[in-house]
Design an enzyme around this catalytic site. Structure first.
Site, PDB file in Angstrom:
ATOM      1  N   THR A 138     -43.516  25.233  15.213  1.00 22.55           N
ATOM      2  CA  THR A 138     -44.028  24.386  16.281  1.00 22.55           C
ATOM      3  C   THR A 138     -43.141  23.156  16.411  1.00 22.55           C
ATOM      4  O   THR A 138     -42.437  22.811  15.467  1.00 22.55           O
ATOM      5  CB  THR A 138     -45.460  23.979  15.878  1.00 22.55           C
ATOM      6  OG1 THR A 138     -46.267  25.135  15.940  1.00 22.55           O
ATOM      7  CG2 THR A 138     -46.031  22.891  16.746  1.00 22.55           C
ATOM      8  N   ARG A 162     -57.065  32.709  20.456  1.00 19.15           N
ATOM      9  CA  ARG A 162     -57.105  31.766  19.337  1.00 19.15           C
ATOM     10  C   ARG A 162     -56.414  30.464  19.747  1.00 19.15           C
ATOM     11  O   ARG A 162     -55.319  30.463  20.287  1.00 19.15           O
ATOM     12  CB  ARG A 162     -56.415  32.384  18.129  1.00 19.15           C
ATOM     13  CG  ARG A 162     -56.344  31.446  16.904  1.00 19.15           C
ATOM     14  CD  ARG A 162     -55.023  30.731  16.838  1.00 19.15           C
ATOM     15  NE  ARG A 162     -54.816  30.047  15.571  1.00 19.15           N
ATOM     16  CZ  ARG A 162     -53.807  29.220  15.339  1.00 19.15           C
ATOM     17  NH1 ARG A 162     -52.918  28.989  16.279  1.00 19.15           N
ATOM     18  NH2 ARG A 162     -53.666  28.626  14.176  1.00 19.15           N
ATOM     19  N   GLY A 202     -55.042  26.831  18.218  1.00 16.47           N
ATOM     20  CA  GLY A 202     -54.717  26.179  16.951  1.00 16.47           C
ATOM     21  C   GLY A 202     -54.930  24.679  17.016  1.00 16.47           C
ATOM     22  O   GLY A 202     -55.636  24.160  17.870  1.00 16.47           O
ATOM     23  N   THR A 223     -47.719  20.220  11.908  1.00 16.52           N
ATOM     24  CA  THR A 223     -47.259  21.603  12.044  1.00 16.52           C
ATOM     25  C   THR A 223     -47.664  22.368  10.798  1.00 16.52           C
ATOM     26  O   THR A 223     -47.815  21.777   9.729  1.00 16.52           O
ATOM     27  CB  THR A 223     -45.729  21.678  12.259  1.00 16.52           C
ATOM     28  OG1 THR A 223     -45.328  23.059  12.207  1.00 16.52           O
ATOM     29  CG2 THR A 223     -44.947  20.911  11.208  1.00 16.52           C
ATOM     30  N   GLY A 224     -47.850  23.662  10.960  1.00  9.83           N
ATOM     31  CA  GLY A 224     -48.278  24.478   9.832  1.00  9.83           C
ATOM     32  C   GLY A 224     -49.455  25.333  10.239  1.00  9.83           C
ATOM     33  O   GLY A 224     -49.628  25.634  11.412  1.00  9.83           O
ATOM     34  N   GLY A 260     -52.638  26.005  11.593  1.00  2.21           N
ATOM     35  CA  GLY A 260     -53.495  25.175  12.440  1.00  2.21           C
ATOM     36  C   GLY A 260     -54.908  25.023  11.922  1.00  2.21           C
ATOM     37  O   GLY A 260     -55.522  23.964  12.052  1.00  2.21           O
TER      38      GLY A 260
HETATM   39  N1  ASP Z   1     -49.842  24.647  13.920  1.00  2.00           N
HETATM   40  C1  ASP Z   1     -49.474  25.803  14.711  1.00  2.00           C
HETATM   41  C2  ASP Z   1     -50.678  26.675  14.908  1.00  2.00           C
HETATM   42  O1  ASP Z   1     -51.388  26.927  13.952  1.00  2.00           O
HETATM   43  C3  ASP Z   1     -48.374  26.608  14.147  1.00  2.00           C
HETATM   44  C4  ASP Z   1     -47.143  25.850  13.733  1.00  2.00           C
HETATM   45  O2  ASP Z   1     -47.207  24.682  13.389  1.00  2.00           O
HETATM   46  O3  ASP Z   1     -46.084  26.453  13.744  1.00  2.00           O
HETATM   47  O4  ASP Z   1     -50.869  27.160  15.995  1.00  2.00           O
END
Ligand code: ASP
Length: 320
Positions: free
Chosen positions: A180, A208, A210, A231-232, A234
């Site tokens: 992200t 879904r 996030g 980020t990570g 969600g």
């Molecule tokens: N946070 C984002 C999600 O879960 C994914 C990401 O950070 O790459 O949609």
């Protein structure tokens, strides 16, 4: 009342694992985004303009899981999300379930500035994009198709079960490449802003949503505290209202770096280190920046007034 400040910007291109095949492109991409955003700040532009432009650069790169490079869901389709928050007014805009809007963050800005709402998704959001003549683009790169096939194969071989997200991440973290994009900035008038954009979690279920478009979870900005983009995974950021938590730490006097580290520690403690994929960037109202993660990597870049040129890396402070 805000005070005159030295502008600063931090951007991220996502947590997760950055494979060598894309590392260089990732570093170049975040540098370009940070430079673009800082250029605006340097010429007296606002933090909002700065984070929007920086995120747009990354949405157009095709390297990151946002805009052009978005991950595919389980049905091999793109569903993009983005959000923006203005720390001066606490105004915010967010969009989700977008199929082909070229720059989701631009549409998030339309929601913030042209509507009475904060969050618009799906058909309604696509319609809004059309009304405001926003550009369209089919968002699937060859790399994302390759990743999709790899992930799907693993799924079919029974290597993971999608609904069991917890064991999935614990047992096979290499299947998740989370990239992200996000940006936080402080402008010369002391205003902060944050923006985040994503294609979402790979192989996610259709529908879904996030953390990235959820104000307080993936994005938060408040002139009394600072700004944060996450980020990570969600679902972690949603359950801990992570971006707002970082801002609350800054409001209570923590620096941006202390705040992001405390928040990652909170993830590790409260979710018992089950999840190893979270990254945070932040800027506080004094212009101090912060970046921390518990994921293997966090692709990021920043520019401060003293530096002028962006500094980029694939890791920041790792909090165990
Ligand atoms: N946070 C984002 C999600 O879960 C994914 C990401 O950070 O790459 O949609």
């Amino acid at each position: 009342m805000t005070q005159a400040r030295k502008p600063v910007i931090v951007v991220h291109g996502g947590a997760g694992t950055w494979r060598p095949e894309r590392s260089q492109a990732g570093l170049e991409g975040v540098k370009k985004a940070a430079k673009t955003g800082f250029h605006i700040l340097k010429h007296g532009g606002s933090a909002v303009d700065s984070v929007i432009e920086a995120v747009e650069v990354m949405e157009d790169e095709g390297t990151f899981n946002a805009g052009y490079g978005s991950s595919l869901n389980i049905e091999k389709r793109v569903e993009m999300e983005a959000s923006i928050m203005d720390g001066e007014t606490l105004q915010a805009g967010a969009v989700g379930l977008l199929k082909d809007v070229k720059n989701p963050v631009r549409l998030a800005r339309v929601v913030m500035e042209k509507t009475d709402h904060v969050f618009v998704v799906g058909e309604g959001a696509e319609k809004l994009a059309k009304t405001f003549n926003l550009e369209r683009r089919k968002s699937t790169t060859a790399l994302r198709l390759k990743y999709y096939e790899e992930q799907r194969k693993a799924l079919l071989e029974g290597k993971f079960e999608l609904p069991k997200l917890v064991s999935l991440i614990k047992d096979r973290p290499e299947l998740f490449r989370l990239e992200t994009v996000g940006a936080v900035a402080l402008d010369k008038n002391g205003n902060v802003a944050a923006a985040t954009s994503t294609g979402g979690f790979p192989l996610k279920l259709p529908g879904r949503i996030g953390d990235s478009p959820l104000i307080g979870c993936g994005t938060y900005a408040d002139n009394q505290a600072g700004a944060c983009s996450a980020t990570g995974v969600g679902e972690i950021a949603i359950r801990l209202v992570l971006a707002k938590t970082v801002c609350s730490y800054m409001e209570s006097g923590k620096t941006a770096q202390e705040a992001v580290e405390l928040a990652i520690r909170l993830v590790n403690q409260r979710l018992a280190a089950t999840y190893n994929s979270m990254g945070l960037i932040a800027v506080d109202i004094h212009g101090k920046i912060g970046a921390a993660h518990n994921s293997p990597n966090l692709c990021l870049a920043y520019v401060t007034s003293g530096k002028q040129e962006p500094v980029a890396s694939l890791t920041a402070t790792v909090v165990k």
